[in-house]
Design a protein around this motif. Structure first.
Motif, short mmCIF file in Angstrom:
data_model
loop_
_atom_site.label_atom_id
_atom_site.label_comp_id
_atom_site.label_asym_id
_atom_site.label_seq_id
_atom_site.Cartn_x
_atom_site.Cartn_y
_atom_site.Cartn_z
N ILE A 166 0.84 -1.19 0.00
CA ILE A 166 0.00 0.00 0.00
C ILE A 166 0.88 1.25 0.00
O ILE A 166 1.87 1.33 0.73
CB ILE A 166 -0.98 0.02 1.19
N ASN A 167 0.52 2.21 -0.84
CA ASN A 167 1.27 3.44 -0.98
C ASN A 167 0.81 4.48 0.04
O ASN A 167 -0.30 4.41 0.56
CB ASN A 167 1.10 4.01 -2.38
N SER A 168 1.66 5.47 0.28
CA SER A 168 1.31 6.64 1.11
C SER A 168 0.63 6.21 2.40
O SER A 168 -0.41 6.74 2.79
CB SER A 168 0.39 7.58 0.33
N SER A 169 1.24 5.26 3.09
CA SER A 169 0.59 4.67 4.25
C SER A 169 1.30 4.99 5.56
O SER A 169 2.52 5.20 5.60
CB SER A 169 0.50 3.15 4.09
N LEU A 170 0.52 5.00 6.62
CA LEU A 170 1.01 5.07 7.99
C LEU A 170 0.70 3.74 8.67
O LEU A 170 -0.39 3.19 8.50
CB LEU A 170 0.32 6.20 8.76
N LYS A 171 1.65 3.24 9.44
CA LYS A 171 1.43 1.98 10.15
C LYS A 171 1.91 2.12 11.59
O LYS A 171 2.97 2.71 11.86
CB LYS A 171 2.19 0.84 9.47
N TYR A 172 1.13 1.55 12.50
CA TYR A 172 1.52 1.50 13.91
C TYR A 172 1.53 0.04 14.36
O TYR A 172 0.59 -0.71 14.08
CB TYR A 172 0.55 2.29 14.78
N VAL A 173 2.60 -0.35 15.08
CA VAL A 173 2.69 -1.69 15.67
C VAL A 173 3.08 -1.52 17.13
O VAL A 173 4.08 -0.85 17.46
CB VAL A 173 3.73 -2.56 14.95
N SER A 174 2.31 -2.11 18.02
CA SER A 174 2.54 -1.97 19.45
C SER A 174 3.72 -2.82 19.90
O SER A 174 4.13 -3.76 19.20
CB SER A 174 1.29 -2.41 20.23
N PRO A 175 4.28 -2.54 21.06
CA PRO A 175 5.24 -3.48 21.64
C PRO A 175 4.52 -4.74 22.08
O PRO A 175 3.29 -4.75 22.20
CB PRO A 175 5.81 -2.71 22.83
N SER A 176 5.26 -5.80 22.31
CA SER A 176 4.66 -7.04 22.78
C SER A 176 4.31 -6.91 24.26
O SER A 176 5.16 -6.54 25.09
CB SER A 176 5.62 -8.21 22.57
N LEU A 177 3.08 -7.23 24.61
CA LEU A 177 2.60 -7.16 25.98
C LEU A 177 2.27 -8.58 26.46
O LEU A 177 1.18 -9.09 26.20
CB LEU A 177 1.35 -6.26 26.06
N HIS A 178 3.26 -9.24 27.05
CA HIS A 178 3.09 -10.63 27.50
C HIS A 178 2.65 -11.52 26.33
O HIS A 178 1.77 -12.38 26.49
CB HIS A 178 2.09 -10.71 28.65
N GLY A 179 3.23 -11.30 25.16
CA GLY A 179 2.93 -12.10 23.99
C GLY A 179 1.85 -11.54 23.09
O GLY A 179 1.67 -12.00 21.96
N LEU A 180 1.11 -10.52 23.55
CA LEU A 180 0.04 -9.92 22.76
C LEU A 180 0.55 -8.66 22.07
O LEU A 180 1.17 -7.81 22.70
CB LEU A 180 -1.15 -9.57 23.65
N GLN A 181 0.28 -8.56 20.78
CA GLN A 181 0.71 -7.40 19.99
C GLN A 181 -0.41 -7.02 19.04
O GLN A 181 -1.15 -7.88 18.54
CB GLN A 181 1.98 -7.76 19.20
N PHE A 182 -0.58 -5.73 18.79
CA PHE A 182 -1.63 -5.27 17.89
C PHE A 182 -1.09 -4.16 17.00
O PHE A 182 -0.02 -3.59 17.27
CB PHE A 182 -2.86 -4.80 18.66
N GLY A 183 -1.82 -3.84 15.93
CA GLY A 183 -1.37 -2.79 15.02
C GLY A 183 -2.48 -2.31 14.12
O GLY A 183 -3.58 -2.88 14.08
N ALA A 184 -2.18 -1.26 13.37
CA ALA A 184 -3.15 -0.67 12.44
C ALA A 184 -2.40 0.02 11.31
O ALA A 184 -1.23 0.42 11.48
CB ALA A 184 -4.06 0.33 13.16
N ASP A 185 -3.06 0.17 10.16
CA ASP A 185 -2.47 0.92 9.06
C ASP A 185 -3.54 1.74 8.35
O ASP A 185 -4.74 1.43 8.43
CB ASP A 185 -1.74 0.00 8.06
N TYR A 186 -3.11 2.79 7.68
CA TYR A 186 -4.01 3.64 6.90
C TYR A 186 -3.24 4.17 5.70
O TYR A 186 -2.13 4.69 5.83
CB TYR A 186 -4.55 4.81 7.72
N SER A 187 -3.83 4.03 4.51
CA SER A 187 -3.23 4.53 3.28
C SER A 187 -4.08 5.66 2.73
O SER A 187 -5.28 5.49 2.48
CB SER A 187 -3.13 3.40 2.23
N PHE A 188 -3.46 6.83 2.53
CA PHE A 188 -4.16 7.99 2.00
C PHE A 188 -4.41 7.82 0.50
O PHE A 188 -3.51 7.46 -0.25
CB PHE A 188 -3.33 9.25 2.22
#
Length: 395
Positions: A157-179
């Motif tokens: 995906i072009n022109s995108s922002l992505k966030y990835v969380s640190p690992s929290l006792h094995g759990l990790q989450f994230g999100a992305d958005y492409s303009f």
């Protein structure tokens, strides 16, 4: 990996003569992969070909990071694909088509990156299906139909922002958005996604969702030579759905490792909604009379066995059901992938794979469904067999 280490730097602050040393690194890396492919039915003919980027896409790139202190660092990646067989640029003529992004990472708050990059869905789900691991993931033979569910990273995906969380006792989450970047149309060509994963010893679980507005252009048309008006969705299993307003993908996967054996399950639900909503040059507004929503349900089981430290054997089966588009009956696809990978060293391996697909029903073109293994010339019948042998070197 060849690393160019740059240890730098001296900073002088007002009122003192102290110095602080920050460490940076830049790595030049890549993969060179070549093989020989046999296709039992390429539009009715047998085909023998030398192919590039089979087990892994042939690529070269730079990646680097700089420690900014206080648990904060910056990172970047520039990665381009190429053809080993003729030297041309990959990803539809896009120089850094495999990735071009920069970001900041915090040990406490996670990482944010900006640029051309993979979806969060790919990051969390691709380690589980065979097409994302051992089954010719580079060229795509083991991938779900035309990579319609985005698990083999054919479509960045072009022109995108992505966030990835640190690992929290094995759990990790994230999100992305492409303009989308279309003047006056905030939502046009935009994509967004959410994902989460849980890792705990031998157990791994992941779930993700991706939404692409006007997917023919925003998702499948993100490369330099893609068309801004015509159909970029070429696999006959879903090429007739290019007029969809949105493509929505839900994916879930799990894996368990016991001894030398790894078993993984993957499920995806892909929906092409509001067929006929987008004007595509050369494609009727509603090909074959399609209206409403086309739905693909895909389930895969993937088994890998480490016979020796150097030899891995693997087997996978994928079931695909396409239905719910008004005016047509369902299409069903069965695919079996079989492979062996022998490592001559940590960087060089030899591989041999076979892929068989059988189709039935009516596909997105409105005609009888044909076998169409991803990355290969489609069959003119309901079955297709591919064989592949090759060599891969990583540097």
């Amino acid at each position: 990996m060849k690393k160019i280490m740059m240890i730098a730097a001296t900073s002088t602050t007002l009122g003192c003569l102290s110095t602080a040393h920050a460490q940076s690194s830049v790595t030049l890396y890549g993969v060179v992969d070549a093989g020989l492919t046999f296709n039992s039915n390429a539009k009715g003919e047998k085909q023998y070909a030398m192919t590039s980027g089979n087990a892994s896409g042939s690529r070269w790139g730079f990646r680097g990071n700089e420690d900014l202190g206080g648990g904060l660092s910056t990172f970047f990646r520039l990665e381009g694909g190429f053809s080993t067989t003729n030297g041309t640029i990959g990803q539809g003529g896009t120089l850094f088509g495999r990735g071009a992004y920069v970001g900041l990472a915090s040990k406490t708050y996670g990482a944010v990156s900006a640029g051309r990059q993979a979806t969060i869905q790919y990051d969390f789900i691709s380690p589980y299906p065979s097409g994302g691991t051992w089954a010719a993931s580079g060229i795509g033979y083991g991938t779900h139909l035309g990579d319609l569910d985005g698990l083999d990273n054919f479509n960045r995906i072009n022109s995108s922002l992505k966030y990835v969380s640190p690992s929290l006792h094995g759990l990790q989450f994230g999100a992305d958005y492409s303009f989308g970047g279309v003047p006056g149309q905030f939502s046009q060509k935009q994509t967004w996604g959410l994902g989460a994963q849980y890792l705990n010893g031998p157990l791994a679980l992941a779930v993700a969702f991706n939404d692409a507005y006007q997917p023919n252009f925003s998702f499948f048309g993100s490369k330099a030579n893609d068309s801004a008006t015509a159909n970029n969705m070429t696999n006959p299993a879903f090429s007739g759905y290019a007029t969809a307003r949105t493509q929505q993908i839900f994916a879930a996967a799990g894996q368990y490792v016991f001894g030398k054996t790894t078993f993984a399950l993957t499920y995806t639900n892909t929906r092409f909604t509001d067929l006929g909503s987008v004007n595509i040059a050369g494609l009727a507004a509603r090909p074959a009379g399609f209206r409403g929503t086309a739905v693909f349900n895909i389930a895969e089981g993937n088994l890998m066995y480490q016979l020796t430290p150097a030899l891995q054997l693997a087997l996978a089966y994928t079931y695909t059901h396409n239905g719910n588009a008004d005016g047509v009956g369902p299409a069903i696809y069965h695919q079996v992938n079989v492979g062996a990978d022998y490592f001559l060293s940590k960087r060089t391996d030899l591989f041999i794979d076979a892929f068989y697909q059988r189709a039935s029903g009516t596909d997105s073109t409105g005609g009888p469904a044909v076998a169409a293994i991803t990355g290969a010339t489609a069959s003119d019948s309901n079955h297709q067999l591919l064989g592949l042998v090759g060599i891969r070197h990583k540097f």
